[in-house]
Structures are given as C-alpha cells and as structure tokens.
Write a protein that holds these residues in place. Structure first.
Motif, mmCIF file in Angstrom:
data_model
loop_
_atom_site.group_PDB
_atom_site.id
_atom_site.type_symbol
_atom_site.label_atom_id
_atom_site.label_comp_id
_atom_site.label_asym_id
_atom_site.label_seq_id
_atom_site.Cartn_x
_atom_site.Cartn_y
_atom_site.Cartn_z
ATOM 1 N N VAL A 27 87.948 -16.723 5.785
ATOM 2 C CA VAL A 27 87.117 -16.799 4.578
ATOM 3 C C VAL A 27 87.807 -17.560 3.439
ATOM 4 N N PRO A 28 89.107 -17.333 3.152
ATOM 5 C CA PRO A 28 89.748 -18.096 2.070
ATOM 6 C C PRO A 28 89.734 -19.606 2.314
ATOM 7 N N THR A 29 89.836 -20.024 3.598
ATOM 8 C CA THR A 29 89.789 -21.450 3.923
ATOM 9 C C THR A 29 88.432 -22.038 3.557
ATOM 10 N N TYR A 158 85.800 -5.592 11.881
ATOM 11 C CA TYR A 158 84.362 -5.532 11.612
ATOM 12 C C TYR A 158 84.036 -4.845 10.279
ATOM 13 N N ILE A 159 84.623 -3.689 10.024
ATOM 14 C CA ILE A 159 84.341 -2.971 8.775
ATOM 15 C C ILE A 159 84.766 -3.794 7.556
ATOM 16 N N PRO A 160 85.997 -4.366 7.540
ATOM 17 C CA PRO A 160 86.381 -5.189 6.390
ATOM 18 C C PRO A 160 85.478 -6.410 6.178
ATOM 19 N N PHE A 161 85.015 -7.022 7.283
ATOM 20 C CA PHE A 161 84.165 -8.207 7.139
ATOM 21 C C PHE A 161 82.831 -7.843 6.486
ATOM 22 N N VAL A 162 82.213 -6.771 6.953
ATOM 23 C CA VAL A 162 80.946 -6.315 6.369
ATOM 24 C C VAL A 162 81.165 -5.929 4.902
ATOM 25 N N ALA A 163 82.280 -5.241 4.631
ATOM 26 C CA ALA A 163 82.587 -4.828 3.249
ATOM 27 C C ALA A 163 82.778 -6.036 2.344
ATOM 28 N N LEU A 164 83.440 -7.082 2.849
ATOM 29 C CA LEU A 164 83.679 -8.282 2.041
ATOM 30 C C LEU A 164 82.363 -8.964 1.670
ATOM 31 N N VAL A 165 81.441 -9.048 2.634
ATOM 32 C CA VAL A 165 80.141 -9.666 2.375
ATOM 33 C C VAL A 165 79.355 -8.851 1.345
ATOM 34 N N ALA A 166 79.313 -7.538 1.529
ATOM 35 C CA ALA A 166 78.553 -6.662 0.628
ATOM 36 C C ALA A 166 79.139 -6.680 -0.783
ATOM 37 N N LEU A 167 80.449 -6.568 -0.903
ATOM 38 C CA LEU A 167 81.094 -6.562 -2.220
ATOM 39 C C LEU A 167 80.946 -7.909 -2.924
ATOM 40 N N GLY A 168 81.031 -8.988 -2.139
ATOM 41 C CA GLY A 168 80.872 -10.314 -2.719
ATOM 42 C C GLY A 168 79.492 -10.510 -3.304
ATOM 43 N N LEU A 169 78.469 -10.039 -2.594
ATOM 44 C CA LEU A 169 77.095 -10.129 -3.097
ATOM 45 C C LEU A 169 76.922 -9.280 -4.357
ATOM 46 N N ALA A 246 80.344 -14.740 2.482
ATOM 47 C CA ALA A 246 81.693 -14.277 2.126
ATOM 48 C C ALA A 246 82.478 -15.377 1.420
ATOM 49 N N GLY A 247 82.393 -16.611 1.956
ATOM 50 C CA GLY A 247 83.148 -17.723 1.382
ATOM 51 C C GLY A 247 82.648 -18.139 0.019
ATOM 52 N N LEU A 248 81.327 -18.221 -0.149
ATOM 53 C CA LEU A 248 80.754 -18.640 -1.433
ATOM 54 C C LEU A 248 80.987 -17.600 -2.531
ATOM 55 N N THR A 249 80.847 -16.329 -2.169
ATOM 56 C CA THR A 249 81.062 -15.286 -3.183
ATOM 57 C C THR A 249 82.541 -15.210 -3.585
ATOM 58 N N GLU A 250 83.459 -15.456 -2.623
ATOM 59 C CA GLU A 250 84.875 -15.487 -2.999
ATOM 60 C C GLU A 250 85.159 -16.691 -3.891
ATOM 61 N N ILE A 259 92.999 -19.488 -5.291
ATOM 62 C CA ILE A 259 92.734 -18.879 -3.977
ATOM 63 C C ILE A 259 93.967 -18.998 -3.098
ATOM 64 N N GLN A 260 94.378 -17.887 -2.521
ATOM 65 C CA GLN A 260 95.542 -17.846 -1.633
ATOM 66 C C GLN A 260 95.045 -17.819 -0.182
ATOM 67 N N LEU A 261 95.273 -18.923 0.557
ATOM 68 C CA LEU A 261 94.695 -19.092 1.889
ATOM 69 C C LEU A 261 95.094 -17.986 2.871
ATOM 70 N N SER A 262 96.312 -17.520 2.766
ATOM 71 C CA SER A 262 96.784 -16.510 3.713
ATOM 72 C C SER A 262 96.529 -15.089 3.239
ATOM 73 N N ASN A 263 95.973 -14.948 2.016
ATOM 74 C CA ASN A 263 95.804 -13.617 1.427
ATOM 75 C C ASN A 263 94.335 -13.189 1.502
ATOM 76 N N ILE A 264 93.966 -12.530 2.584
ATOM 77 C CA ILE A 264 92.578 -12.113 2.780
ATOM 78 C C ILE A 264 92.233 -10.869 1.948
ATOM 79 N N THR A 265 93.233 -10.263 1.314
ATOM 80 C CA THR A 265 92.999 -9.083 0.480
ATOM 81 C C THR A 265 92.668 -9.454 -0.964
#
Length: 466
Positions: A27-29, A158-169, A246-250, A259-265
């Motif tokens: 996602v950061p990429t 899976y849980i973090p990916f869904v959470a990232l999308v929801a939180l980003g929105l 996920a990418g657009l909201t980030e 944006i830190q490419l290696s930092n998914i947190t």
C-alpha cells in the motif's frame, strides 16, 4: 462409491485469489504516487496480471505434475532454461525475504512505543538478521506452517488489510481531500517530465507476483473453461479497488514526501491517534508482525523444497540434496539465511531505509520478470509444439487468443524491466543502477555456469537424512 474431491465453486476461487494477493505490504508503494496509482494499477492488470494469470492457468491445467514453471519451461525450452527458471525463483526470494524481514523491526518499534526506531537503519538491520535466523532455525525443528500458518494469515494479513481500508475511508470522509489534491488529467497521468515516478510501476507489479502459484487452482474448479477467466477478472477487479482505496486514502492522509515505503504501520498510527486509541497502533503492529513471521515461515521452506528436486536431478552437487529427518532441505535453508544476512547489509551501507527497501523490491521484481519471460515464451511454444496435451482451461480464441495474451505480457515485462532501471527521486542513481544491474547479472549468470559444470555423479542415489 468412491468420494471425489469436491471442486471449488466460482465464489470460492475468487475468495482464494483475493486472499492470496490481499496484503497491506504494498500500500505505501501505491500511496507515494497519489492519483497516478490508478493509471499504474490498471496498466499492471492489463499488461501483466490478467494475461499472465490466463497463460499460467492453461499451462497448469495441461501439465499438472508438481513443479509448475520448471516443468513448463523444461517441456518447451529445455533443461538449461528450466534450471535457470528454478534458480531465479529461488534466489529472488533472498531479496524478497530481506524486504519482508525489514518490516519486523519497523513493526516492533511501534509495538514497544518507539516509532522513531522504525527509520533507524541499524535497528532495522538487526531485526532482519534476528527474525530471519529465528524463523529458519525453528523451521529446521518444527512444522511452522501448521503452528502459525492459517492463524498468522488471518490475524496478520486479512484483518489489518480490511481495517486499513475501513479506517482510510473514515478519515477521508471526516477530513475531505487534504494531501491528495484534485483528480485531474495532469494529476492522474504521469508525465515524461517526472520519469523517475515510472520506477514505481515496477513496485506496483510486485503486488501481482506469484501468479504461477495461484494458477494451480485452475485444476480444481467447476467448469474451468468458463469460471476461471471470470474469477480472474472479478478477483483482479476487486483487488484493484481495495488496493486503490487503501493507497488513495493513505496518500490523502500523509504528504507524499513523508510516506515511509517500508512502514505499513504509519497510516494506522494517524488513524488510531485521531480516534483517541493510540494503543491500538501497538496492537495492529503486533498483529501484522505475526503475519510477517508467518509469511517468512512459508518462504523459508517453499522455494528450497522446489530447489532440492532440481538438485536431485543432478543439476547441483550432492551436498544440496541433504535433508533433516523432517525432510527439510538443510543446505538450501542455511544458504538462504546466510545470503539474506549479506543482502541485509544494504540497510547499513544505505542509511535511508526507504531507499534500501525500494532497491531490494525492484531487484526482486526484475528477477521475477525474467522468470515470467521464460513462462510466457514456453506458453506460445507449447501451443504449437504440444497441441495434443489436453488443457482443462484454454485461453479463448485458440492460437490468436494466446498470441494476444503473450504480446500483452511481453509488453508488460519489457516496460517493467526498463522502468526498473530508472532511479527514483532522492536516490543515488549510481548505487541504484549498480545494485540492479550487478545483482541481476550475478543471479542470471551463476546458474548458467553451474549448469555447464554439472557432473553425472551429482544425480541423486540415496537420500541421506540427518
């Protein structure tokens, strides 16, 4: 009456495909190019993911024996090309595993409440070594896939990916467009004036690597001729949508240069801080860390198990045929750990964690593209050379359909390799190009030399266990 193995439904195959590719890792990429990620993602799907998925499915349903790409390439192009293919699939994992291992230190920095350490190259390097060797040694003694495989995937991917999308929105609906800027032709289409951004295309292609593994499911689906292409287009479509959200909201949450490419947190920390729940950043970091360790456990053994079969065919000296009492290819596993340790030194030589991460990502991608070049060429050769082989799935349109898929794939592969050699902004161009060119040359030339030097005595006689 004998029970037959139940076939996968279309819905199940779509679910498996999305689960296979869904991850917060890339996602950061995507985020770093803002609106242009739409252009790059659609381009990656049309010129890479979709045609290669269809090509691999036809090959996988025609040659069903274990081995995948090695079997296809050997049948079409001969034993030497097959050995090079297997070798590259193995060595590219060295760089991929360094990249994934690098996230362990970054994640742990957030777990312990010291996010400043996430950009400390020595801290990151130390945990690459510690995490990879720990996982390696555990795999030599235990079946780690059974211990943390499924749980690690659910909890850490899976849980973090869904959470990232929801939180980003949620964040975007609350604040509106902040850092992303308006969607215009200029902001969505990269210009030749900023050609360095094209190197990101190679990083985005990395999201789809591993297509040859997912294609094996084409052998176990109801009505593959109809359902497999439907599943490819639907799963790719959903994957693009979720990654873009996920990418657009980030990109909207964090300024591009931050944006830190290696930092998914990084985006999680912003979202949870705003919710008044900063401690959840520590929790989600720990969850993703479990997922990373689960991925590493699979990768430690996966490629080495394929390579030991190549060794037993006489392509490598007998020392490579050694296994533990659990069947673990001990020589390959230890070589992996040693090489990963040396590659990780890049994080010491290049203090900027972002630059080190991106260099390794791109080198991994170049090596994978060479593998896909062999696979694509094998597909068109076998279309003419072995028309007698029954394929449960074939690309629509016969030879013309195959030529269209092959042509799109070759264009995508060529573009990916070319843009991979374009240094991104804020990176020392000399070091960047040297890493890509020298790394690729060494990885490609070494199997050619080894194949030339092989001896009949290398062929396996008795499997020795330790």
């Amino acid at each position: 009456m004998e029970n037959k193995k139940k076939k996968l439904s279309l819905f199940q195959l779509i679910g498996i495909s999305i689960a296979f590719y869904g991850s917060v890792r890339s996602v950061p990429t995507l985020a770093v190019v803002g609106w242009q990620q739409i252009f790059f993602m659609i381009g990656a799907a049309i010129l890479f993911a979709i045609p290669i998925s269809l090509i691999c499915a036809e090959l996988a349903t025609g040659w069903t024996e274990e081995g995948g790409p090695e079997v296809w390439v050997k049948e079409a192009l001969g034993e030497k090309c097959a050995f090079i293919t297997s070798w590259l699939l193995w060595v590219q994992m060295f760089f991929g595993m360094v990249m994934v291992s690098s996230t362990v230190g970054i994640l742990l920095a957030y777990v312990i409440g010291r996010p400043d350490l996430s950009q400390n190259n020595i801290f990151v390097f130390s945990f690459i070594i510690l995490s990879y060797w720990t996982v390696t040694l555990l795999n030599l003694k235990f079946d780690m896939d059974k211990i943390i495989g499924t749980i690690g995937s659910v909890v850490g991917i899976y849980i973090p990916f869904v959470a990232l999308v929801a939180l980003g929105l949620w964040w975007t609906f609350k604040h509106g467009i902040v850092n992303l800027g308006p969607l215009t032709w200029k902001s969505a289409i990269p210009s030749l004036g900023s050609i360095d951004k094209f190197s990101i295309f190679s990083g985005i292609i990395f999201i789809f690597t591993g297509l040859e593994i997912a294609s094996v499911n084409a052998n176990n689906i109801e009505n593959p001729k109809k359902n497999y292409p439907i599943s490819v287009f639907l799963s790719m479509g959903l994957l693009i949508v979720f990654n873009l959200i996920a990418g657009l909201t980030e990109a909207n949450t964090i300024p591009t240069d931050k944006i830190q490419l290696s930092n998914i947190t990084q985006p999680f920390a912003i979202y949870f801080n705003e919710l008044g729940l900063p401690w959840l950043t520590n929790v989600i970091s720990a969850m993703i860390c479990i997922g990373v360790l689960a991925q590493l456990s699979v990768w430690v053994l996966g490629p080495s198990k394929a390579m030991i079969k190549v060794a037993e065919e006489g392509n490598l000296p007998p020392v490579f045929q050694k296994r533990t009492k659990h069947g673990v290819p001990i020589t390959f596993v230890l070589i992996q750990a040693i090489v990963v340790s040396f590659v990780a030194i890049l994080y010491v030589v290049i203090p900027n964690v972002n630059s080190s991460f991106f260099m390794i990502l791109i080198l991994t991608n170049i090596l994978y593209c060479i593998v896909y070049l062999f696979i694509v060429l094998s597909a068109i050769v076998l279309k003419y050379k072995r028309p007698d082989v029954v394929r449960a799935f074939t690309i629509s349109g016969g030879k013309l359909g195959m030529w269209i898929a092959v042509s799109l794939s070759l264009i995508g592969i060529a573009i990916t390799i070319i843009v991979s050699l374009i240094p991104p902004a804020n990176t020392k161009s000399g070091i960047y190009i040297a890493v890509q060119v020298i790394g690729t040359a060494v990885c490609v030339i070494s199997p050619i030399i080894i194949f030339k030097l092989r001896k009949p005595s290398w062929k396996k006689v008795n499997q020795k266990k330790f």
